[in-house]
Design a protein around this motif. Structure first.
Motif, PDB file in Angstrom:
ATOM      1  N   ASP A 232       3.603  -1.947 -14.367  1.00 20.13           N
ATOM      2  CA  ASP A 232       3.137  -0.582 -14.117  1.00 20.13           C
ATOM      3  C   ASP A 232       3.974   0.440 -14.860  1.00 20.13           C
ATOM      4  OD1 ASP A 232       1.177  -1.455 -12.501  1.00 20.13           O
ATOM      5  OD2 ASP A 232       1.910  -0.539 -10.658  1.00 20.13           O
ATOM      6  N   TYR A 233       5.299   0.279 -14.775  1.00 18.02           N
ATOM      7  CA  TYR A 233       6.177   1.271 -15.385  1.00 18.02           C
ATOM      8  C   TYR A 233       6.079   1.229 -16.907  1.00 18.02           C
ATOM      9  CZ  TYR A 233       7.813   1.169 -10.623  1.00 18.02           C
ATOM     10  OH  TYR A 233       7.856   1.207  -9.252  1.00 18.02           O
ATOM     11  N   ASN A 234       5.869   0.037 -17.452  1.00 18.49           N
ATOM     12  CA  ASN A 234       5.626  -0.053 -18.887  1.00 18.49           C
ATOM     13  C   ASN A 234       4.297   0.597 -19.262  1.00 18.49           C
ATOM     14  OD1 ASN A 234       8.010  -1.366 -19.617  1.00 18.49           O
ATOM     15  ND2 ASN A 234       7.173  -3.392 -19.176  1.00 18.49           N
ATOM     16  N   ILE A 235       3.304   0.471 -18.362  1.00 21.58           N
ATOM     17  CA  ILE A 235       2.018   1.129 -18.614  1.00 21.58           C
ATOM     18  C   ILE A 235       2.190   2.647 -18.578  1.00 21.58           C
ATOM     19  CG2 ILE A 235      -0.254   1.589 -17.606  1.00 21.58           C
ATOM     20  CD1 ILE A 235      -0.386  -1.340 -16.800  1.00 21.58           C
ATOM     21  N   PHE A 236       2.879   3.156 -17.547  1.00 21.15           N
ATOM     22  CA  PHE A 236       3.120   4.601 -17.459  1.00 21.15           C
ATOM     23  C   PHE A 236       3.836   5.100 -18.713  1.00 21.15           C
ATOM     24  CE2 PHE A 236       3.424   4.380 -12.518  1.00 21.15           C
ATOM     25  CZ  PHE A 236       2.053   4.202 -12.462  1.00 21.15           C
TER      26      PHE A 236
ATOM     27  N   VAL B 126       0.837  -1.207   0.000  1.00 17.48           N
ATOM     28  CA  VAL B 126       0.000   0.000   0.000  1.00 17.48           C
ATOM     29  C   VAL B 126       0.869   1.253   0.000  1.00 17.48           C
ATOM     30  CG1 VAL B 126      -1.698   1.340   1.295  1.00 17.48           C
ATOM     31  CG2 VAL B 126      -1.965  -1.131   1.085  1.00 17.48           C
ATOM     32  N   ILE B 127       1.883   1.288   0.843  1.00 16.72           N
ATOM     33  CA  ILE B 127       2.754   2.467   0.893  1.00 16.72           C
ATOM     34  C   ILE B 127       3.444   2.677  -0.451  1.00 16.72           C
ATOM     35  CG2 ILE B 127       4.840   3.425   1.926  1.00 16.72           C
ATOM     36  CD1 ILE B 127       4.031   2.074   4.542  1.00 16.72           C
ATOM     37  N   GLY B 128       3.993   1.603  -1.026  1.00 16.62           N
ATOM     38  CA  GLY B 128       4.692   1.723  -2.299  1.00 16.62           C
ATOM     39  C   GLY B 128       3.781   2.119  -3.435  1.00 16.62           C
ATOM     40  N   ALA B 129       2.627   1.452  -3.552  1.00 15.85           N
ATOM     41  CA  ALA B 129       1.714   1.735  -4.656  1.00 15.85           C
ATOM     42  C   ALA B 129       1.113   3.127  -4.539  1.00 15.85           C
ATOM     43  CB  ALA B 129       0.604   0.681  -4.696  1.00 15.85           C
ATOM     44  N   ALA B 130       0.653   3.496  -3.335  1.00 13.29           N
ATOM     45  CA  ALA B 130       0.051   4.820  -3.158  1.00 13.29           C
ATOM     46  C   ALA B 130       1.064   5.922  -3.460  1.00 13.29           C
ATOM     47  CB  ALA B 130      -0.484   4.972  -1.732  1.00 13.29           C
ATOM     48  N   THR B 131       2.310   5.717  -3.062  1.00  8.61           N
ATOM     49  CA  THR B 131       3.346   6.715  -3.352  1.00  8.61           C
ATOM     50  C   THR B 131       3.617   6.796  -4.849  1.00  8.61           C
ATOM     51  OG1 THR B 131       4.362   6.271  -1.195  1.00  8.61           O
ATOM     52  CG2 THR B 131       5.681   7.460  -2.806  1.00  8.61           C
ATOM     53  N   ASP B 132       3.675   5.658  -5.527  1.00 12.18           N
ATOM     54  CA  ASP B 132       3.894   5.657  -6.978  1.00 12.18           C
ATOM     55  C   ASP B 132       2.778   6.398  -7.704  1.00 12.18           C
ATOM     56  OD1 ASP B 132       6.226   4.305  -6.704  1.00 12.18           O
ATOM     57  OD2 ASP B 132       5.609   2.510  -7.794  1.00 12.18           O
ATOM     58  N   TYR B 133       1.525   6.109  -7.355  1.00  9.30           N
ATOM     59  CA  TYR B 133       0.416   6.784  -8.007  1.00  9.30           C
ATOM     60  C   TYR B 133       0.419   8.277  -7.695  1.00  9.30           C
ATOM     61  CZ  TYR B 133      -1.189   1.936  -8.351  1.00  9.30           C
ATOM     62  OH  TYR B 133      -1.277   0.589  -8.603  1.00  9.30           O
ATOM     63  N   SER B 134       0.822   8.603  -6.471  1.00 13.12           N
ATOM     64  CA  SER B 134       0.903  10.013  -6.085  1.00 13.12           C
ATOM     65  C   SER B 134       1.970  10.740  -6.893  1.00 13.12           C
ATOM     66  CB  SER B 134       1.209  10.136  -4.587  1.00 13.12           C
ATOM     67  OG  SER B 134       0.182   9.579  -3.805  1.00 13.12           O
ATOM     68  N   LEU B 135       3.105  10.084  -7.112  1.00  9.41           N
ATOM     69  CA  LEU B 135       4.171  10.694  -7.903  1.00  9.41           C
ATOM     70  C   LEU B 135       3.693  11.012  -9.314  1.00  9.41           C
ATOM     71  CD1 LEU B 135       7.184   8.468  -6.799  1.00  9.41           C
ATOM     72  CD2 LEU B 135       6.993  10.917  -6.441  1.00  9.41           C
ATOM     73  N   LEU B 136       2.914  10.117  -9.878  1.00 13.17           N
ATOM     74  CA  LEU B 136       2.399  10.337 -11.231  1.00 13.17           C
ATOM     75  C   LEU B 136       1.471  11.551 -11.265  1.00 13.17           C
ATOM     76  CD1 LEU B 136       2.652   8.965 -14.016  1.00 13.17           C
ATOM     77  CD2 LEU B 136       0.509   7.783 -13.517  1.00 13.17           C
TER      78      LEU B 136
ATOM     79  N   ALA C   5       9.437   6.710  -8.922  1.00  7.64           N
ATOM     80  CA  ALA C   5       8.492   5.694  -8.470  1.00  7.64           C
ATOM     81  C   ALA C   5       9.191   4.363  -8.247  1.00  7.64           C
ATOM     82  CB  ALA C   5       7.364   5.539  -9.491  1.00  7.64           C
ATOM     83  N   GLY C   6      10.111   4.013  -9.146  1.00  4.76           N
ATOM     84  CA  GLY C   6      10.841   2.760  -8.992  1.00  4.76           C
ATOM     85  C   GLY C   6      11.714   2.748  -7.752  1.00  4.76           C
ATOM     86  N   LEU C   7      12.379   3.848  -7.483  1.00  6.30           N
ATOM     87  CA  LEU C   7      13.213   3.939  -6.280  1.00  6.30           C
ATOM     88  C   LEU C   7      12.369   3.818  -5.018  1.00  6.30           C
ATOM     89  CD1 LEU C   7      15.634   6.825  -7.333  1.00  6.30           C
ATOM     90  CD2 LEU C   7      16.227   4.418  -6.998  1.00  6.30           C
TER      91      LEU C   7
END
Length: 718
Positions: free
Chosen positions: A617-621, A238-248, A653-655
């Motif tokens: 995800d990163y390929n989708i982005f 949850v922390i990783g995914a929510a942060t990734d989506y937030s970064l986008l 997001a990857g980091l």
């Protein structure tokens, strides 16, 4: 009244309601961090399918034993032969242990070893109680009364369960603290701001609080199963995914603030550009996780919906709470690097040259795409070879906890002075008429030291069985007790000569099952060793079934998203190649650097689900942006522009995701440490190699063909 005046109250009320609603729900869910153990269990048998023999034996054993208890084995050792005075003192100490809260039956008297250097005491512990607390009290009370010169350990199923519970105890505090600290440091470096990282972190934490609130009540209603392992993965995911989506979203919002003077217009535009990739990304992860529902092993099947619920709230928080907070904060959120409104800023994507380092990378890839993707693919394929060295057939229970383990030390001491399987016997439920024949099969196996049958009228609760029949445990002339019979069946227990979690003990149980099946007895074989066997077998079955299903599901989702067939096939192929390399490197690290004893069969499965679902995800982005640019500039130019624009945000997001999964390594559990390395390394590989070099170079080399058979393929621009 103008449309602007009608919308003006909405611009105030809607963000306020969203913020207050999330704060209220997070405030309710926050206290549940300390209550997860109320609805979770680390009992491995609870996660086996009902059809497993070990599950059936455990369900029936209570009828023979009179209670649902698991044994704690207390081992006391001495360097010199134990004296009568010491044995007498140990006998008194053993009797006093019955008063410990959670001990459900009579404690056995001290059982001396043949060499006279050790005794063991079997203490039945309530399986539904706090085993860690009970084991701690047993250890403390025994140690307090221990004669000088003796040492004691608590081992057996209860001892190992207590060790697991202690290892998972850091999830609510240490794991969250390390993960949040790592993410905060990365965000500060990325944004060079203090307020914006706090806004993003609060989004992740609020998503986790609400997810935990939902999952806790579902687990309390017995609709979901929770374990320490599932809980740790939920927190990190949850922390990783929510942060990734937030970064986008933050990246889009910052760009729009440069193009739009008003915050509301910038918010709407940023949401339009973020909703599709976030929903596509989150939907892909959810679909991959829900494939775990096909698992026979409940620890796998329950992780699917638990983690999927977490991803849902991560998406919701990033698309509602975060935009509301940033709308209220406006440009001040980015202080001291506030984006300035520039009416001359073009609304179309700027060229690659305007994006610094990532513009240069994109241009370099476009100059020689074919050598880039061929060389990258070959290097990744070489890395995959190492995966053949990964030993994922299961590990002994004594090796599940990394570092010091009192139960492990106790098992070693037990094996030095007694049959190593003492206290954790093979349990066979067999028809009463087949009792003697079953006993003969067990005694004929070199892996069985002794055989007993549960007998209610025996002082010890059991009676030894030999090839001559049931033997009395008492003075000569004592009549042999009658076995306890339930529905025409009896419970036979075989003491293993090897440690119950060893490969030798597992082979003994497999041989016994085969021999008893050959005799056509109506028996079922269970116990600690059988539980490990059935767990590993179910996990291996799940791995073979679920991995292909995940691939097909993700492939279909990508086809719908990209309106293409070839592009999704290539994207999935590159992600699988990346996973194979991550697994190969992990095998070399586990075997030759960390000297791990092996891996659970679920490690490759979980690593695959997380890496393929999250790595895609990163390929989708990237590819959704490439498609957006290709519609205006053609595919090859779209690849260059897409990589240049998304390079910074995807790398960040990857980091973040790699750092959050790496935080799992602070929990001293072998499974979590291995998942932490595989996923963290695999995400970095996806971020810096697959998404940066392999996919862009391959897409640029193929040109518009990659969109076959969509309208972009039919477009004349390459």
């Amino acid at each position: 009244m103008s449309e602007s005046r009608l919308l003006r109250p909405l611009r105030i009320v809607l963000p306020a309601l969203l913020i207050l609603g999330w704060i209220a729900l997070a405030g309710i869910g926050g206290p549940y961090f300390g209550r997860v153990d109320e609805v979770s269990s680390n009992d491995r048998t609870a996660y086996l399918p009902d059809s497993a023999e070990a599950t059936q034996v455990q369900a029936l054993a209570e009828g023979f034993l009179g209670s649902e208890a698991i044994p704690a084995i207390l081992v006391v050792t001495s360097d010199e032969e134990l004296t009568d005075e010491q044995l007498s003192a140990l006998t008194e100490s053993a009797r006093s242990l019955s008063s410990v809260d959670g001990v459900v039956d009579d404690v056995s008297p001290p059982i001396p070893s043949e060499d006279g250097l050790a005794v063991q005491v079997v203490v039945p512990v309530d399986a539904d109680a706090d085993i860690g607390t009970i084991v701690g009290e047993l250890d403390a009370q025994l140690s307090a009364d221990l004669p000088t010169g003796l040492s004691a350990h608590v081992t057996g199923p209860a001892g190992f369960s207590a060790d697991l519970g202690a290892a998972f105890a850091g999830i609510d505090g240490l794991l969250l603290g390390v993960a949040l600290a790592a993410v905060f440091i990365i965000l500060v470096i990325v944004y060079r701001s203090l307020l914006l990282p706090l806004i993003v972190l609060s989004t992740s934490m609020f998503a986790l609080c609400v997810a935990l609130l939902t999952i806790w009540h579902l687990a309390a209603a017995d609709l979901l199963l929770l374990s320490g392992q599932t809980q740790g993965i939920l927190f990190i995911l949850v922390i990783g995914a929510a942060t990734d989506y937030s970064l986008l979203y933050v990246s889009r919002y910052r760009d729009e603030l440069r193009r739009q003077e008003r915050r509301w217009a910038a918010t709407i535009s940023a949401l339009r550009g973020t909703v599709e990739p976030v929903i596509a990304s989150g939907g892909t992860v959810i679909a991959g996780l829900l494939c775990l529902l096909l698992s026979d092993l409940k620890s796998n099947s329950t992780l699917g919906p638990v983690a999927a619920i977490g991803i849902v709230f991560a998406m919701l928080a990033a698309l509602t709470f975060l935009p509301a907070l940033l709308y209220v904060a406006g440009r001040a959120a980015f202080w001291p690097r506030r984006p300035r409104y520039d009416p001359a800023s073009p609304r179309s994507t700027s060229s690659a040259a305007d994006h610094g380092l990532w513009g240069k990378v994109a241009t370099a890839v476009s100059r020689r795409p074919r050598p880039v993707w061929i060389l990258t693919a070959v290097l990744l394929a070489v890395g995959c070879v190492g995966a053949l060295q990964l030993d994922a057939d299961g590990v002994p229970q004594s090796d599940l906890v990394l570092g010091a383990s009192s139960a492990r030390d106790g098992q070693v001491a037990l094996g030095e002075h007694f049959p190593a399987g003492a206290g954790s016997p093979v349990e066979v439920i067999v028809a009463e008429d087949d009792l003697q024949a079953t006993t003969d099969v067990l005694l004929a196996d070199d892996g069985i030291d002794a055989v007993s049958v549960v007998a209610a009228d025996s002082p010890s609760g059991s009676a030894t069985v030999s090839t001559e029949g049931i033997q009395a445990q008492g003075p000569p002339g004592t009549p042999a007790p009658a076995p306890t019979v339930v529905d025409g069946r009896v419970l036979v227990q075989g003491t293993l000569t090897d440690a119950p979690d060893s490969s030798a003990a597992e082979q003994t149980v497999r041989d016994l099952r085969a021999a008893l099946d050959e005799e056509d007895f109506a028996e079922i074989v269970g116990g600690v060793t059988a539980t490990s066997i059935d767990t590993n077998d179910a996990s291996a079955h799940d791995r073979a079934l679920i991995i292909p299903v995940v691939l097909v599901v993700i492939l279909l989702i990508l086809m719908l998203l990209l309106r293409s067939v070839l592009a999704p096939v290539l994207l999935v192929a590159t992600t699988v190649l990346s996973f194979g390399t991550a697994l190969g490197v992990a095998a070399l690290v586990f075997n030759h650097l960390l000297d791990f004893p092996g891996a659970d069969p679920a490690v490759p499965l979980f690593g695959f689900v997380f890496l393929v679902a999250l790595g895609i995800d990163y390929n989708i982005f990237l590819m959704t942006r490439v498609r957006e640019e290709a519609l205006q500039h053609g595919t090859r130019e779209g690849v260059v522009r897409g990589l240049a624009v998304t390079g910074g945000v995807i790398t960040s997001a990857g980091l973040v995701l790699a750092a959050t999964f790496a935080a799992l390594a602070v929990i001293p559990i072998l499974f979590l440490a291995q998942i932490a390395f595989i996923v963290a390394f695999g995400v970095l590989l996806d971020t810096f190699v697959v998404r940066t070099l392999l996919v862009p170079a391959l897409a640029h080399d193929l040109g518009r063909v990659i969109w076959w058979p969509s309208t972009l393929w039919r477009d004349g621009r390459s």
